[in-house]
Design a protein around this motif. Structure first.
Motif, short mmCIF file in Angstrom:
data_model
loop_
_atom_site.label_atom_id
_atom_site.label_comp_id
_atom_site.label_asym_id
_atom_site.label_seq_id
_atom_site.Cartn_x
_atom_site.Cartn_y
_atom_site.Cartn_z
N HIS A 142 10.37 4.68 -32.66
CA HIS A 142 10.57 6.12 -32.68
C HIS A 142 11.21 6.55 -34.00
CE1 HIS A 142 12.24 10.09 -31.62
NE2 HIS A 142 11.18 10.16 -30.83
N LYS A 143 12.22 5.79 -34.41
CA LYS A 143 12.93 6.12 -35.64
C LYS A 143 11.96 6.11 -36.83
CE LYS A 143 16.42 3.49 -37.32
NZ LYS A 143 17.57 2.66 -37.06
N ILE A 203 5.78 8.38 -28.09
CA ILE A 203 5.80 6.92 -27.90
C ILE A 203 6.13 6.69 -26.44
CG2 ILE A 203 7.03 4.80 -28.47
CD1 ILE A 203 7.63 6.08 -31.18
N PHE A 228 8.71 8.69 -36.51
CA PHE A 228 8.98 10.12 -36.60
C PHE A 228 9.62 10.51 -37.94
CE2 PHE A 228 7.73 9.77 -32.29
CZ PHE A 228 7.03 10.95 -32.08
N ILE A 247 1.42 4.52 -28.72
CA ILE A 247 1.62 5.81 -29.38
C ILE A 247 0.45 6.71 -29.01
CG2 ILE A 247 3.10 5.07 -31.28
CD1 ILE A 247 0.72 4.72 -33.07
N ARG A 295 13.00 2.27 -29.49
CA ARG A 295 13.94 3.06 -30.30
C ARG A 295 13.62 2.93 -31.79
NH1 ARG A 295 19.36 1.48 -27.05
NH2 ARG A 295 19.10 2.98 -25.37
N SER A 348 9.19 13.41 -27.20
CA SER A 348 8.49 12.47 -28.08
C SER A 348 8.68 11.01 -27.61
CB SER A 348 8.98 12.62 -29.52
OG SER A 348 10.39 12.51 -29.54
N ALA A 349 9.67 10.77 -26.78
CA ALA A 349 9.87 9.48 -26.09
C ALA A 349 10.73 9.79 -24.88
CB ALA A 349 10.58 8.49 -27.01
N ALA A 354 15.03 11.55 -29.20
CA ALA A 354 13.70 12.07 -28.82
C ALA A 354 13.76 13.59 -28.80
CB ALA A 354 13.32 11.56 -27.44
N VAL A 380 15.65 7.10 -25.50
CA VAL A 380 15.78 7.37 -26.94
C VAL A 380 16.54 8.68 -27.11
CG1 VAL A 380 14.48 7.76 -29.08
CG2 VAL A 380 13.55 6.23 -27.31
#
Ligand code: ASP
Ligand code: MG
Length: 486
Positions: free
Chosen positions: A452-453, A313, A456, A399, A449, A239-240, A248, A245
Protein backbone atom coordinates in the motif's frame (compact mmCIF):
# COMPACT_ATOMS: atom_id res chain seq x y z
CA UNK A 1 -56.94 5.37 -10.27
CA UNK A 2 -55.31 7.72 -7.80
CA UNK A 3 -54.81 5.07 -5.20
CA UNK A 4 -53.01 2.73 -7.60
CA UNK A 5 -50.97 5.56 -9.08
CA UNK A 6 -49.92 6.74 -5.62
CA UNK A 7 -48.89 3.22 -4.72
CA UNK A 8 -46.79 2.85 -7.86
CA UNK A 9 -45.06 6.16 -7.22
CA UNK A 10 -44.35 5.09 -3.67
CA UNK A 11 -42.89 1.79 -4.94
CA UNK A 12 -40.67 3.63 -7.39
CA UNK A 13 -39.21 5.88 -4.75
CA UNK A 14 -38.49 3.10 -2.35
CA UNK A 15 -35.09 2.85 -0.72
CA UNK A 16 -33.40 0.02 1.11
CA UNK A 17 -31.04 0.41 4.06
CA UNK A 18 -28.92 -2.46 5.27
CA UNK A 19 -27.29 -2.50 8.71
CA UNK A 20 -24.50 -4.97 9.48
CA UNK A 21 -23.74 -6.64 12.80
CA UNK A 22 -21.13 -4.03 13.75
CA UNK A 23 -23.79 -1.30 13.45
CA UNK A 24 -25.98 -3.19 15.94
CA UNK A 25 -23.52 -4.40 18.51
CA UNK A 26 -24.92 -2.71 21.64
CA UNK A 27 -27.74 -0.59 23.04
CA UNK A 28 -26.16 2.66 21.85
CA UNK A 29 -25.71 1.25 18.34
CA UNK A 30 -29.38 0.18 18.09
CA UNK A 31 -30.52 3.66 19.14
CA UNK A 32 -28.18 5.25 16.62
CA UNK A 33 -29.56 3.05 13.85
CA UNK A 34 -33.16 3.79 14.85
CA UNK A 35 -32.32 7.51 14.56
CA UNK A 36 -30.82 6.98 11.10
CA UNK A 37 -33.93 5.09 9.99
CA UNK A 38 -36.13 7.87 11.31
CA UNK A 39 -34.09 10.51 9.50
CA UNK A 40 -33.21 8.75 6.24
CA UNK A 41 -36.26 6.61 5.43
CA UNK A 42 -39.95 6.98 4.80
CA UNK A 43 -42.98 4.65 5.01
CA UNK A 44 -42.63 1.79 2.55
CA UNK A 45 -38.83 1.70 2.71
CA UNK A 46 -37.07 -1.56 3.44
CA UNK A 47 -34.52 -2.23 6.17
CA UNK A 48 -32.34 -5.36 6.09
CA UNK A 49 -30.43 -6.33 9.22
CA UNK A 50 -27.66 -8.77 10.15
CA UNK A 51 -27.33 -10.48 13.52
CA UNK A 52 -26.30 -8.10 16.31
CA UNK A 53 -22.55 -7.81 17.01
CA UNK A 54 -20.84 -11.20 17.04
CA UNK A 55 -24.03 -13.23 17.55
CA UNK A 56 -23.44 -15.41 14.46
CA UNK A 57 -19.95 -16.38 15.69
CA UNK A 58 -21.37 -17.10 19.14
CA UNK A 59 -24.08 -19.33 17.66
CA UNK A 60 -21.47 -21.22 15.61
CA UNK A 61 -19.34 -21.75 18.71
CA UNK A 62 -22.30 -22.87 20.79
CA UNK A 63 -23.19 -25.42 18.15
CA UNK A 64 -19.60 -26.61 17.68
CA UNK A 65 -18.91 -27.09 21.38
CA UNK A 66 -22.27 -28.69 22.11
CA UNK A 67 -20.82 -31.92 20.71
CA UNK A 68 -17.34 -31.76 22.22
CA UNK A 69 -17.25 -29.65 25.37
CA UNK A 70 -20.47 -29.19 27.33
CA UNK A 71 -19.03 -26.67 29.79
CA UNK A 72 -17.88 -24.38 27.04
CA UNK A 73 -21.13 -24.88 25.15
CA UNK A 74 -23.13 -23.77 28.23
CA UNK A 75 -20.96 -20.67 28.50
CA UNK A 76 -21.76 -19.71 24.91
CA UNK A 77 -25.43 -20.50 25.45
CA UNK A 78 -25.52 -18.28 28.54
CA UNK A 79 -23.68 -15.44 26.87
CA UNK A 80 -26.03 -15.47 23.83
CA UNK A 81 -29.07 -15.50 26.10
CA UNK A 82 -27.92 -12.70 28.40
CA UNK A 83 -26.72 -10.54 25.48
CA UNK A 84 -30.05 -10.76 23.66
CA UNK A 85 -32.12 -10.29 26.82
CA UNK A 86 -30.07 -7.30 27.86
CA UNK A 87 -30.66 -5.63 24.47
CA UNK A 88 -34.39 -6.25 24.75
CA UNK A 89 -34.66 -4.96 28.32
CA UNK A 90 -32.56 -1.86 27.76
CA UNK A 91 -34.16 -0.85 24.49
CA UNK A 92 -37.87 -1.38 25.03
CA UNK A 93 -40.59 -0.40 27.47
CA UNK A 94 -41.37 -3.03 30.09
CA UNK A 95 -44.51 -4.31 28.42
CA UNK A 96 -42.98 -4.66 24.99
CA UNK A 97 -39.75 -6.06 26.45
CA UNK A 98 -41.67 -8.82 28.25
CA UNK A 99 -43.36 -9.81 25.02
CA UNK A 100 -40.14 -9.91 23.04
CA UNK A 101 -38.39 -11.85 25.81
CA UNK A 102 -41.12 -14.47 25.54
CA UNK A 103 -40.62 -14.77 21.77
CA UNK A 104 -36.88 -14.97 22.26
CA UNK A 105 -37.11 -17.67 24.94
CA UNK A 106 -39.44 -19.72 22.79
CA UNK A 107 -36.89 -19.58 19.91
CA UNK A 108 -34.10 -20.40 22.29
CA UNK A 109 -35.84 -23.48 23.69
CA UNK A 110 -36.41 -24.64 20.13
CA UNK A 111 -32.68 -24.24 19.37
CA UNK A 112 -31.65 -26.10 22.55
CA UNK A 113 -33.83 -29.01 21.44
CA UNK A 114 -32.29 -28.93 17.98
CA UNK A 115 -28.82 -29.26 19.48
CA UNK A 116 -29.70 -32.76 20.63
CA UNK A 117 -30.07 -33.85 17.03
CA UNK A 118 -27.18 -34.79 14.73
CA UNK A 119 -25.80 -31.64 13.14
CA UNK A 120 -26.61 -31.66 9.46
CA UNK A 121 -26.96 -28.75 7.03
CA UNK A 122 -30.54 -28.15 8.09
CA UNK A 123 -29.91 -28.04 11.86
CA UNK A 124 -26.76 -25.95 11.40
CA UNK A 125 -28.50 -23.32 9.27
CA UNK A 126 -31.56 -23.15 11.52
CA UNK A 127 -29.40 -22.42 14.57
CA UNK A 128 -26.77 -20.15 12.99
CA UNK A 129 -29.38 -18.09 11.13
CA UNK A 130 -31.35 -17.18 14.24
CA UNK A 131 -29.33 -14.06 15.09
CA UNK A 132 -30.99 -12.25 12.20
CA UNK A 133 -34.47 -13.13 13.48
CA UNK A 134 -33.69 -11.58 16.84
CA UNK A 135 -32.23 -8.38 15.41
CA UNK A 136 -35.06 -7.82 12.91
CA UNK A 137 -37.73 -8.37 15.54
CA UNK A 138 -35.99 -6.08 18.01
CA UNK A 139 -35.28 -3.32 15.47
CA UNK A 140 -38.90 -3.27 14.37
CA UNK A 141 -40.11 -3.08 17.99
CA UNK A 142 -37.76 -0.16 18.68
CA UNK A 143 -39.08 1.70 15.64
CA UNK A 144 -42.63 1.17 16.84
CA UNK A 145 -41.66 2.66 20.20
CA UNK A 146 -40.19 5.62 18.33
CA UNK A 147 -43.63 6.08 16.82
CA UNK A 148 -42.53 4.78 13.41
CA UNK A 149 -44.95 2.28 11.97
CA UNK A 150 -43.00 -0.88 11.24
CA UNK A 151 -43.25 -4.62 10.59
CA UNK A 152 -40.51 -7.22 10.81
CA UNK A 153 -40.32 -9.98 8.25
CA UNK A 154 -38.55 -13.32 8.25
CA UNK A 155 -36.93 -13.47 4.78
CA UNK A 156 -37.61 -17.21 4.72
CA UNK A 157 -41.23 -16.33 4.04
CA UNK A 158 -40.27 -15.30 0.51
CA UNK A 159 -36.57 -15.84 -0.35
CA UNK A 160 -36.08 -19.19 -2.05
CA UNK A 161 -32.70 -20.89 -2.55
CA UNK A 162 -31.32 -24.41 -2.46
CA UNK A 163 -28.28 -25.72 -0.55
CA UNK A 164 -25.03 -25.23 -2.43
CA UNK A 165 -21.56 -23.87 -1.73
CA UNK A 166 -22.78 -20.52 -3.15
CA UNK A 167 -26.58 -20.52 -2.72
CA UNK A 168 -28.30 -18.42 -5.34
CA UNK A 169 -31.74 -16.87 -4.87
CA UNK A 170 -34.49 -18.14 -7.15
CA UNK A 171 -35.68 -14.72 -8.33
CA UNK A 172 -38.90 -15.79 -9.98
CA UNK A 173 -40.25 -17.72 -7.01
CA UNK A 174 -39.03 -15.14 -4.51
CA UNK A 175 -40.44 -12.10 -6.33
CA UNK A 176 -43.90 -13.61 -6.43
CA UNK A 177 -43.90 -14.43 -2.73
CA UNK A 178 -42.46 -11.07 -1.71
CA UNK A 179 -45.09 -9.10 -3.62
CA UNK A 180 -47.78 -10.15 -1.15
CA UNK A 181 -45.86 -8.65 1.80
CA UNK A 182 -44.97 -5.48 -0.08
CA UNK A 183 -48.62 -4.87 -0.78
CA UNK A 184 -49.75 -5.76 2.70
CA UNK A 185 -47.24 -3.49 4.45
CA UNK A 186 -46.79 -0.82 1.79
CA UNK A 187 -47.05 2.02 4.32
CA UNK A 188 -44.74 0.59 6.98
CA UNK A 189 -40.99 0.30 7.30
CA UNK A 190 -40.34 -3.38 6.67
CA UNK A 191 -37.45 -4.74 8.75
CA UNK A 192 -36.22 -7.91 7.04
CA UNK A 193 -33.72 -10.54 8.13
CA UNK A 194 -30.52 -10.76 6.09
CA UNK A 195 -28.46 -13.94 5.56
CA UNK A 196 -31.33 -16.48 5.49
CA UNK A 197 -33.57 -18.04 2.87
CA UNK A 198 -35.60 -21.24 2.63
CA UNK A 199 -35.47 -24.20 0.25
CA UNK A 200 -38.31 -26.15 -1.33
CA UNK A 201 -38.30 -28.60 1.56
CA UNK A 202 -38.88 -25.74 4.02
CA UNK A 203 -35.35 -25.88 5.48
CA UNK A 204 -33.30 -22.78 6.33
CA UNK A 205 -30.55 -21.97 3.82
CA UNK A 206 -27.70 -19.64 4.80
CA UNK A 207 -26.34 -17.30 2.14
CA UNK A 208 -22.71 -17.54 3.33
CA UNK A 209 -20.79 -15.54 5.92
CA UNK A 210 -21.49 -11.82 5.56
CA UNK A 211 -24.34 -12.79 3.24
CA UNK A 212 -26.70 -10.05 4.45
CA UNK A 213 -25.26 -7.67 1.87
CA UNK A 214 -26.33 -10.14 -0.79
CA UNK A 215 -29.78 -10.38 0.85
CA UNK A 216 -29.98 -6.59 0.71
CA UNK A 217 -29.15 -6.18 -2.97
CA UNK A 218 -31.30 -9.17 -3.87
CA UNK A 219 -34.33 -7.91 -1.96
CA UNK A 220 -33.70 -4.43 -3.36
CA UNK A 221 -33.65 -5.79 -6.90
CA UNK A 222 -36.78 -7.91 -6.36
CA UNK A 223 -38.62 -4.88 -5.00
CA UNK A 224 -37.27 -2.43 -7.55
CA UNK A 225 -36.00 0.14 -5.06
CA UNK A 226 -34.05 3.01 -6.54
CA UNK A 227 -31.32 3.22 -3.91
CA UNK A 228 -29.55 0.84 -1.55
CA UNK A 229 -27.37 2.05 1.34
CA UNK A 230 -25.15 -0.43 3.12
CA UNK A 231 -24.32 0.89 6.58
CA UNK A 232 -21.42 -0.51 8.60
CA UNK A 233 -18.76 0.54 11.10
CA UNK A 234 -16.55 2.06 8.38
CA UNK A 235 -17.27 5.09 6.23
CA UNK A 236 -17.15 3.23 2.93
CA UNK A 237 -14.72 1.31 0.76
CA UNK A 238 -11.07 2.17 1.27
CA UNK A 239 -7.88 1.76 -0.74
CA UNK A 240 -7.15 -1.16 1.65
CA UNK A 241 -8.87 -2.62 4.69
CA UNK A 242 -8.69 0.31 7.17
CA UNK A 243 -8.57 -2.16 10.07
CA UNK A 244 -5.24 -3.39 8.65
CA UNK A 245 -3.72 -0.35 6.91
CA UNK A 246 -4.03 2.84 8.89
CA UNK A 247 -3.09 5.09 5.95
CA UNK A 248 -5.77 3.60 3.73
CA UNK A 249 -7.97 6.31 2.30
CA UNK A 250 -11.64 6.46 1.52
CA UNK A 251 -12.76 6.06 -2.10
CA UNK A 252 -15.72 8.40 -2.64
CA UNK A 253 -16.38 6.77 -6.01
CA UNK A 254 -15.79 3.27 -7.26
CA UNK A 255 -16.89 1.85 -10.57
CA UNK A 256 -19.41 -0.95 -10.60
CA UNK A 257 -16.90 -3.33 -12.22
CA UNK A 258 -14.20 -2.52 -9.69
CA UNK A 259 -16.61 -3.13 -6.81
CA UNK A 260 -17.72 -6.37 -8.44
CA UNK A 261 -14.12 -7.51 -8.78
CA UNK A 262 -13.41 -6.62 -5.16
CA UNK A 263 -16.40 -8.69 -4.07
CA UNK A 264 -15.37 -11.55 -6.34
CA UNK A 265 -11.94 -11.60 -4.71
CA UNK A 266 -13.57 -12.32 -1.33
CA UNK A 267 -12.74 -8.95 0.23
CA UNK A 268 -14.13 -8.65 3.73
CA UNK A 269 -15.96 -5.44 2.87
CA UNK A 270 -18.24 -7.01 0.22
CA UNK A 271 -19.87 -10.42 0.05
CA UNK A 272 -19.00 -12.12 -3.25
CA UNK A 273 -22.54 -12.00 -4.61
CA UNK A 274 -23.47 -8.49 -3.46
CA UNK A 275 -23.25 -6.80 -6.84
CA UNK A 276 -24.80 -9.61 -8.87
CA UNK A 277 -28.54 -8.95 -8.34
CA UNK A 278 -28.25 -5.28 -9.27
CA UNK A 279 -25.81 -5.53 -12.18
CA UNK A 280 -28.51 -5.17 -14.81
CA UNK A 281 -30.54 -2.53 -12.95
CA UNK A 282 -30.15 1.20 -12.39
CA UNK A 283 -30.27 0.90 -8.62
CA UNK A 284 -27.84 3.27 -6.88
CA UNK A 285 -25.58 1.64 -4.33
CA UNK A 286 -23.66 3.43 -1.63
CA UNK A 287 -21.75 2.60 1.54
CA UNK A 288 -21.94 4.70 4.72
CA UNK A 289 -20.98 4.56 8.37
CA UNK A 290 -23.72 4.28 10.98
CA UNK A 291 -21.37 5.63 13.67
CA UNK A 292 -20.79 8.86 11.77
CA UNK A 293 -23.25 9.25 8.88
CA UNK A 294 -21.84 12.61 7.76
CA UNK A 295 -18.23 11.54 7.57
CA UNK A 296 -18.41 10.49 3.92
CA UNK A 297 -19.45 7.58 1.74
CA UNK A 298 -18.51 5.45 -1.23
CA UNK A 299 -20.83 5.56 -4.21
CA UNK A 300 -20.76 2.85 -6.81
CA UNK A 301 -20.75 4.55 -10.21
CA UNK A 302 -22.11 2.85 -13.31
CA UNK A 303 -19.76 4.53 -15.77
CA UNK A 304 -16.10 5.20 -15.14
CA UNK A 305 -13.37 5.61 -17.74
CA UNK A 306 -10.52 3.13 -17.88
CA UNK A 307 -7.55 5.11 -16.62
CA UNK A 308 -5.36 2.14 -15.64
CA UNK A 309 -5.17 3.55 -12.15
CA UNK A 310 -4.83 1.60 -8.92
CA UNK A 311 -7.85 1.74 -6.63
CA UNK A 312 -7.56 -0.98 -4.01
CA UNK A 313 -5.25 -3.54 -2.48
CA UNK A 314 -7.16 -6.47 -1.12
CA UNK A 315 -6.12 -9.65 0.65
CA UNK A 316 -7.60 -12.79 2.11
CA UNK A 317 -5.59 -15.00 4.46
CA UNK A 318 -8.03 -17.88 4.39
CA UNK A 319 -7.88 -19.46 0.99
CA UNK A 320 -7.31 -23.00 -0.23
CA UNK A 321 -6.19 -24.57 -3.48
CA UNK A 322 -8.07 -27.36 -5.16
CA UNK A 323 -5.46 -29.19 -7.22
CA UNK A 324 -6.13 -31.47 -10.13
CA UNK A 325 -3.10 -33.33 -11.45
CA UNK A 326 -3.88 -35.44 -14.49
CA UNK A 327 -2.31 -38.77 -15.41
CA UNK A 328 -0.15 -38.98 -18.52
CA UNK A 329 -2.77 -40.75 -20.59
CA UNK A 330 -5.52 -38.21 -19.83
CA UNK A 331 -6.42 -35.56 -22.39
CA UNK A 332 -5.65 -32.32 -20.60
CA UNK A 333 -7.66 -29.93 -22.75
CA UNK A 334 -10.71 -32.13 -22.75
CA UNK A 335 -10.69 -32.45 -18.96
CA UNK A 336 -10.02 -28.74 -18.50
CA UNK A 337 -12.99 -27.89 -20.70
CA UNK A 338 -15.19 -30.26 -18.75
CA UNK A 339 -14.16 -28.69 -15.42
CA UNK A 340 -14.86 -25.22 -16.76
CA UNK A 341 -18.29 -26.21 -17.96
CA UNK A 342 -19.05 -27.64 -14.56
CA UNK A 343 -17.88 -24.47 -12.77
CA UNK A 344 -19.94 -22.32 -15.09
CA UNK A 345 -23.05 -24.42 -14.72
CA UNK A 346 -22.83 -24.26 -10.94
CA UNK A 347 -21.60 -20.65 -10.87
CA UNK A 348 -18.63 -21.55 -8.67
CA UNK A 349 -15.78 -19.71 -10.36
CA UNK A 350 -12.42 -19.67 -8.57
CA UNK A 351 -10.88 -16.48 -7.19
CA UNK A 352 -7.79 -17.19 -9.29
CA UNK A 353 -6.47 -20.18 -11.21
CA UNK A 354 -3.32 -21.64 -12.66
CA UNK A 355 -3.15 -23.97 -15.61
CA UNK A 356 0.14 -25.74 -16.20
CA UNK A 357 -0.05 -27.75 -19.36
CA UNK A 358 3.43 -29.20 -19.04
CA UNK A 359 2.79 -30.70 -15.60
CA UNK A 360 -0.86 -31.41 -16.40
CA UNK A 361 -1.81 -29.37 -13.35
CA UNK A 362 -4.86 -27.21 -12.64
CA UNK A 363 -5.01 -25.15 -9.44
CA UNK A 364 -8.24 -23.47 -8.40
CA UNK A 365 -8.23 -20.96 -5.56
CA UNK A 366 -11.28 -20.65 -3.26
CA UNK A 367 -11.97 -19.28 0.20
CA UNK A 368 -11.77 -21.82 2.99
CA UNK A 369 -15.47 -21.29 3.67
CA UNK A 370 -16.52 -22.80 0.34
CA UNK A 371 -13.49 -24.90 -0.73
CA UNK A 372 -14.60 -28.18 0.89
CA UNK A 373 -18.08 -27.96 -0.59
CA UNK A 374 -16.70 -27.21 -4.06
CA UNK A 375 -14.14 -29.99 -3.77
CA UNK A 376 -17.00 -32.35 -2.95
CA UNK A 377 -19.00 -31.11 -5.94
CA UNK A 378 -16.01 -31.36 -8.29
CA UNK A 379 -15.18 -34.89 -7.21
CA UNK A 380 -18.52 -35.93 -8.67
CA UNK A 381 -16.93 -35.53 -12.12
CA UNK A 382 -15.92 -39.13 -12.75
CA UNK A 383 -12.79 -38.47 -14.82
CA UNK A 384 -11.07 -36.38 -12.15
CA UNK A 385 -12.23 -38.24 -9.05
CA UNK A 386 -8.79 -39.76 -8.54
CA UNK A 387 -6.76 -36.68 -9.44
CA UNK A 388 -8.18 -34.12 -7.08
CA UNK A 389 -6.88 -32.86 -3.71
CA UNK A 390 -7.20 -29.87 -1.41
CA UNK A 391 -4.32 -27.79 -0.01
CA UNK A 392 -4.89 -25.43 2.89
CA UNK A 393 -3.08 -22.40 4.40
CA UNK A 394 -2.82 -20.11 1.41
CA UNK A 395 -3.54 -16.43 1.00
CA UNK A 396 -4.37 -14.09 -1.79
CA UNK A 397 -3.14 -10.54 -2.35
CA UNK A 398 -4.47 -8.48 -5.25
CA UNK A 399 -4.51 -5.02 -6.74
CA UNK A 400 -7.71 -3.79 -8.34
CA UNK A 401 -8.37 -0.95 -10.79
CA UNK A 402 -9.88 -0.62 -14.26
CA UNK A 403 -7.17 -1.57 -16.78
CA UNK A 404 -4.58 -2.03 -14.01
CA UNK A 405 -2.93 -5.01 -15.74
CA UNK A 406 -1.99 -2.72 -18.60
CA UNK A 407 -0.12 -0.32 -16.36
CA UNK A 408 3.46 -1.60 -16.22
CA UNK A 409 4.43 0.76 -13.42
CA UNK A 410 2.00 -0.74 -10.93
CA UNK A 411 2.54 -4.22 -12.26
CA UNK A 412 6.31 -4.04 -11.84
CA UNK A 413 6.00 -2.58 -8.38
CA UNK A 414 3.64 -5.43 -7.42
CA UNK A 415 6.00 -8.10 -8.80
CA UNK A 416 9.03 -6.50 -7.12
CA UNK A 417 7.36 -6.59 -3.73
CA UNK A 418 6.46 -10.21 -4.15
CA UNK A 419 9.81 -11.40 -5.37
CA UNK A 420 10.89 -12.71 -1.93
CA UNK A 421 7.48 -14.04 -0.99
CA UNK A 422 6.31 -17.67 -1.25
CA UNK A 423 4.29 -17.03 -4.41
CA UNK A 424 2.47 -20.12 -5.66
CA UNK A 425 1.31 -18.35 -8.82
CA UNK A 426 0.22 -15.04 -10.31
CA UNK A 427 -3.05 -14.54 -12.14
CA UNK A 428 -4.75 -11.66 -13.85
CA UNK A 429 -8.39 -11.21 -14.69
CA UNK A 430 -9.51 -11.40 -18.30
CA UNK A 431 -10.77 -7.82 -18.19
CA UNK A 432 -7.39 -6.56 -16.85
CA UNK A 433 -9.14 -5.26 -13.75
CA UNK A 434 -7.11 -7.18 -11.15
CA UNK A 435 -3.70 -8.70 -10.66
CA UNK A 436 -3.57 -11.48 -8.10
CA UNK A 437 -0.82 -13.35 -6.26
CA UNK A 438 -1.60 -16.60 -4.46
CA UNK A 439 0.87 -17.24 -1.64
CA UNK A 440 1.65 -20.30 0.44
CA UNK A 441 1.44 -18.39 3.73
CA UNK A 442 -1.47 -17.03 5.65
CA UNK A 443 0.25 -13.98 7.06
CA UNK A 444 0.12 -11.09 4.63
CA UNK A 445 -0.49 -8.12 6.92
CA UNK A 446 3.03 -6.71 6.62
CA UNK A 447 3.15 -7.30 2.87
CA UNK A 448 -0.19 -5.52 2.36
CA UNK A 449 0.99 -2.52 4.37
CA UNK A 450 4.24 -2.28 2.41
CA UNK A 451 2.47 -2.70 -0.91
CA UNK A 452 0.00 0.00 0.00
CA UNK A 453 2.80 2.38 0.95
CA UNK A 454 4.72 1.90 -2.31
CA UNK A 455 1.86 1.65 -4.76
CA UNK A 456 0.02 4.67 -3.48
CA UNK A 457 3.17 6.74 -3.33
CA UNK A 458 3.68 5.76 -6.92
CA UNK A 459 0.12 6.75 -7.69
CA UNK A 460 0.67 10.17 -6.16
CA UNK A 461 3.75 10.83 -8.28
CA UNK A 462 2.14 9.33 -11.33
CA UNK A 463 -0.76 11.77 -10.99
CA UNK A 464 1.57 14.72 -10.36
CA UNK A 465 3.55 13.83 -13.41
CA UNK A 466 0.45 13.61 -15.55
CA UNK A 467 -0.72 16.91 -14.17
CA UNK A 468 2.55 18.66 -14.92
CA UNK A 469 2.88 16.75 -18.18
CA UNK A 470 6.56 16.73 -17.40
CA UNK A 471 8.56 13.70 -18.37
CA UNK A 472 11.49 14.93 -16.30
CA UNK A 473 9.48 14.59 -13.11
CA UNK A 474 8.42 11.14 -14.09
CA UNK A 475 11.93 9.88 -14.76
CA UNK A 476 13.10 11.56 -11.61
CA UNK A 477 10.54 9.52 -9.71
CA UNK A 478 11.65 6.29 -11.35
CA UNK A 479 15.28 6.95 -10.50
CA UNK A 480 14.79 8.12 -6.97
CA UNK A 481 11.80 7.70 -4.73
CA UNK A 482 10.17 4.85 -6.57
CA UNK A 483 13.17 2.61 -6.34
CA UNK A 484 13.68 3.45 -2.71
CA UNK A 485 10.38 1.81 -1.98
CA UNK A 486 10.65 -1.37 -4.01
N1 ASP B 1 -24.69 -12.59 10.46
C1 ASP B 1 -24.09 -13.20 9.31
C2 ASP B 1 -22.59 -13.32 9.49
O1 ASP B 1 -22.07 -12.87 10.49
C3 ASP B 1 -24.42 -12.52 8.03
C4 ASP B 1 -23.90 -11.11 7.92
O2 ASP B 1 -23.40 -10.55 8.88
O3 ASP B 1 -24.00 -10.53 6.84
O4 ASP B 1 -21.93 -13.87 8.66
MG1 MG C 1 -21.95 -9.91 10.05
Amino acid sequence: MNKIKKKIIRYQNRQLHKFGGSSLSDVKCYKRVANIIEKCSKPGDLIVVSAAGITTNQLINWLKFSKINHNLASKFQESIRSYQENLIIKLLSKKKANLLKLFFLSDFTHLIKLLNKPIDNCVYSEIVGHGEIWSARLMSAILEEFGISSQWLDARLFLRAEYSSHPKIDEIASRQLLEKYLQKYYNKRLVITGFIAKNKKGQTVLLGRNGSDYSATQIGALTGVNKITIWSDVVGIYSADPHKVKDAYLLPLLSFDEAKELARLAAQVLHSRTLQPISSTNIDLQFRCSYDPDKGSTKIARTVESNKDIKIITSNDNVCLIEIILFKHQNFLKVYKKINLFLKKNQIFPLAERVNLKNKLIQLCYTKEVAHGIMYELSKIAIIKKNISLRDCFSLVAIVGTGICKNSLYKNCFYQHLRNQPVEFFWHSKKDISLVAVLSTNKTLYLVRELHKSLFLLKKYFKLTLLNKSKINFFYLIRTKYFLYI
